[in-house]
Design a protein around this motif. Structure first.
Motif, short mmCIF file in Angstrom:
data_model
loop_
_atom_site.label_atom_id
_atom_site.label_comp_id
_atom_site.label_asym_id
_atom_site.label_seq_id
_atom_site.Cartn_x
_atom_site.Cartn_y
_atom_site.Cartn_z
N ASP A 147 0.83 -1.20 0.00
CA ASP A 147 0.00 0.00 0.00
C ASP A 147 0.87 1.25 0.00
O ASP A 147 1.91 1.30 0.67
N LYS A 148 0.41 2.26 -0.73
CA LYS A 148 1.11 3.53 -0.72
C LYS A 148 0.84 4.25 0.60
O LYS A 148 -0.21 4.09 1.21
N GLY A 149 1.78 5.04 1.05
CA GLY A 149 1.58 5.78 2.29
C GLY A 149 2.39 5.18 3.42
O GLY A 149 3.42 4.53 3.20
N ASN A 150 1.93 5.41 4.63
CA ASN A 150 2.64 4.98 5.83
C ASN A 150 2.55 3.47 6.01
O ASN A 150 1.48 2.93 6.27
N ARG A 151 3.67 2.79 5.87
CA ARG A 151 3.70 1.33 5.96
C ARG A 151 3.28 0.86 7.35
O ARG A 151 2.53 -0.11 7.49
N TYR A 152 3.73 1.55 8.37
CA TYR A 152 3.42 1.12 9.74
C TYR A 152 1.93 1.27 10.04
O TYR A 152 1.32 0.41 10.70
N LEU A 153 1.33 2.36 9.56
CA LEU A 153 -0.10 2.56 9.76
C LEU A 153 -0.91 1.50 9.02
O LEU A 153 -1.91 0.99 9.54
N SER A 154 -0.47 1.15 7.81
CA SER A 154 -1.18 0.13 7.03
C SER A 154 -1.16 -1.22 7.74
O SER A 154 -2.18 -1.90 7.85
N VAL A 155 0.01 -1.61 8.25
CA VAL A 155 0.12 -2.88 8.97
C VAL A 155 -0.76 -2.86 10.22
O VAL A 155 -1.47 -3.84 10.51
N ALA A 156 -0.72 -1.75 10.96
CA ALA A 156 -1.55 -1.64 12.17
C ALA A 156 -3.03 -1.73 11.83
O ALA A 156 -3.80 -2.40 12.54
N MET A 157 -3.45 -1.09 10.75
CA MET A 157 -4.86 -1.11 10.36
C MET A 157 -5.31 -2.52 10.00
O MET A 157 -6.42 -2.95 10.36
N TYR A 158 -4.47 -3.26 9.29
CA TYR A 158 -4.83 -4.63 8.92
C TYR A 158 -4.87 -5.56 10.14
O TYR A 158 -5.46 -6.63 10.08
N GLY A 159 -4.24 -5.12 11.24
CA GLY A 159 -4.37 -5.87 12.49
C GLY A 159 -5.60 -5.45 13.27
O GLY A 159 -6.41 -6.28 13.68
N LEU A 160 -5.77 -4.13 13.45
CA LEU A 160 -6.87 -3.62 14.27
C LEU A 160 -8.24 -3.88 13.65
O LEU A 160 -9.24 -4.00 14.38
#
Length: 499
Positions: free
Chosen positions: A310-323
């Motif tokens: 995903d484009k954008g913040n990698r850490y936020l994307s990973v966290a979102m796919y967890g939360l």
């Protein structure tokens, strides 16, 4: 008294069992970190190639310029161009190791006990995890991921079974849900850890540290009383149950268990993994469950690993796919305990909805609006997470205690095949942008349809032995969905034996 009556006497989910389950559930955070490690340590920053000379054979490591200051195995070992496949390979090797661990340790824990297999696997996973952080080359890193996966496959499987077998059957859905919910939280915590600890070696070491602490806590856990009972070690099972009663604040309660029903000799009554093929009822269930587990894994890990693209913040994307998984678990707890839904229908519908969500991503913009491919992919992740949670609990209830770990091991083996393939599915975008989601769609819908062929287990007793599973009384207790097919297989099998 039988085993379930004994749990009701000593406490189905008393304070001592809550402490034990808490330790095992917290291990999910460690497992999430190990499973998702490759997403961050395998980050691929933007780069361009500058040729110092006109020599086409000039060493690529001398001419690559990364545009961002990112620490990963890609930037350290220059895994780009013709070497880029090694990142996905490392992820697949982890799941290949999990598959091997399931095959080796699942049946082994049914033979020699849950605790020794669990502790041995956890110890070596932590050891090999530090090997990952210290790897001097990609080859050593890849081998360490394979070994970590092997130990993870053995430890995670037995860990889940122990959370079920320490408590009464009425709490299996709760402990199973807590286990999977904590894994989702672990994904988000790993993303936060990666944000603050960005050098990949430091991140790998930090992600491994919780395993060492939890190993020390797990040493004090007892053997599973259900496993002891199923193996005919009734006195040891009684001693552990009496200890449960004392630690639960109920004092010294006399516990006298009936012998497990078995018409076989002790040596012959040690069912192995081949019983899953030869037993007429288990064979049918195992085939269906293996495909369901495979589809759950492929869609779940495929969508999660696609966060790295995903484009954008990698850490936020990973966290979102967890939360995004967290709402799935209250939904599970609600639906699987309703008589009109139960385990079977809930699992099938969540899988089908996950497939439909992935299908709809092909007809909306990639991003930029509320109804986008990214938001629908998150909905698909929520749905498949719910299905994955149910299938863990459901599978535990479908297999008798004496062969439960072997059954879970074979199903988890099939699950890991999906995990092995998952890292490569997002890269299918090079063929067509919608290709990965088409794969997820077909997998989810087909698995949901097959899942409807299984029997309902809600409010039904769990079989302890193969003899009990095959008994006409137990078969009549089940809802008449698949058990009609199972009865036909059983009749055919018995008819063949009499011939």
């Amino acid at each position: 008294m039988d085993l379930e009556e004994a749990y009701q006497v000593v406490g189905e989910f008393g304070r001592h069992q809550k402490r034990m389950v808490t330790i095992l559930v917290l291990l999910q955070i460690y497992m999430a970190c190990q499973t998702m490690l490759i997403i961050l340590v395998g980050a691929v920053p933007e780069y361009h190639i500058e040729r110092v000379t006109g020599d086409p054979h000039d060493d690529i490591t001398q001419s690559v310029k990364f545009t961002k200051d990112v620490s990963s195995i890609v930037t350290e070992w220059y895994l780009i161009k013709h070497e880029a496949y090694k990142v996905n390979l490392a992820g697949s090797l982890f799941f290949a190791g999990v598959l091997i661990g399931n095959v080796l340790f699942g049946p082994l824990s049914d033979k020699i006990g849950r605790k020794p297999v669990f502790l041995t696997s956890l110890f070596f996973e932590v050891l090999f995890g530090y090997g990952t952080a210290l790897a001097p080359s990609y080859e050593v890193f890849a081998v360490s991921r394979l070994l970590v996966g092997m130990m993870n496959g053995g430890m995670a499987l037995v860990c889940f079974v122990l959370t079920q077998e320490y408590v009464g059957k009425s709490y299996w859905a709760l402990t199973g849900t807590l286990t999977n919910m904590t894994f989702a939280v672990g994904i988000a915590l790993f993303a936060a850890l990666g944000y603050y600890v960005q050098p990949w070696r430091n991140l790998a070491a930090a992600a491994n540290c919780p395993g060492l602490l939890l190993f020390l806590l797990c040493v004090t856990l007892p053997e599973s009383p259900r496993w002891l009972y199923s193996r005919g070690q009734t006195e040891k099972a009684e001693d552990i149950l009496k200890d449960f009663a004392v630690r639960n604040g109920k004092g010294r309660i006399p516990v006298k268990l009936r012998r497990a029903v078995s018409t076989s000799t002790p040596d012959a009554s040690s069912p192995g993994v081949f019983q899953l093929v030869t037993h007429p009822i288990l064979r049918w269930r195992t085939v269906v469950l293996m495909y369901v587990w495979y589809a759950c894994s492929l869609v779940y890990y495929g969508l999660t690993l696609s966060a790295s693209e995903d484009k954008g913040n990698r850490y936020l994307s990973v966290a979102m796919y967890g939360l995004v998984e967290l709402p799935a678990y209250p939904l599970c707890m609600y639906f699987i305990n309703k008589q009109w839904a139960g385990r079977r229908k809930s699992m099938a519908n969540f899988l089908a909805f996950a497939g439909v969500s992935c299908l709809l991503t092909m007809f909306v913009p990639v991003s930029g609006s509320l109804l986008s491919a990214t938001s629908l992919a998150l909905v698909g992740k929520l749905m498949v997470s719910a299905a994955f949670n149910i299938v863990y609990v459901y599978t535990s209830e479908l297999y008798p205690t004496v062969i439960r770990n072997a059954g879970l091991g074979v199903c988890s083996m099939s699950c890991r095949v999906g995990g092995i393939l998952a890292p490569f599915v997002p890269s299918m975008k090079s063929l067509h942008t919608s290709m990965p989601f088409m794969v997820f769609c077909l997998s989810g819908i087909s698995a949901g349809c097959l899942g409807l062929l299984l029997p309902e287990t809600l409010n039904k007793p769990a079989a302890e032995t193969l003899d009990e599973l095959s008994s006409p009384t137990y078969q009549r207790i089940l809802q008449p969905q698949v058990h009609l097919l199972e009865e036909k297989h059983l009749i055919d099998h018995n008819g063949a034996d009499s011939d």
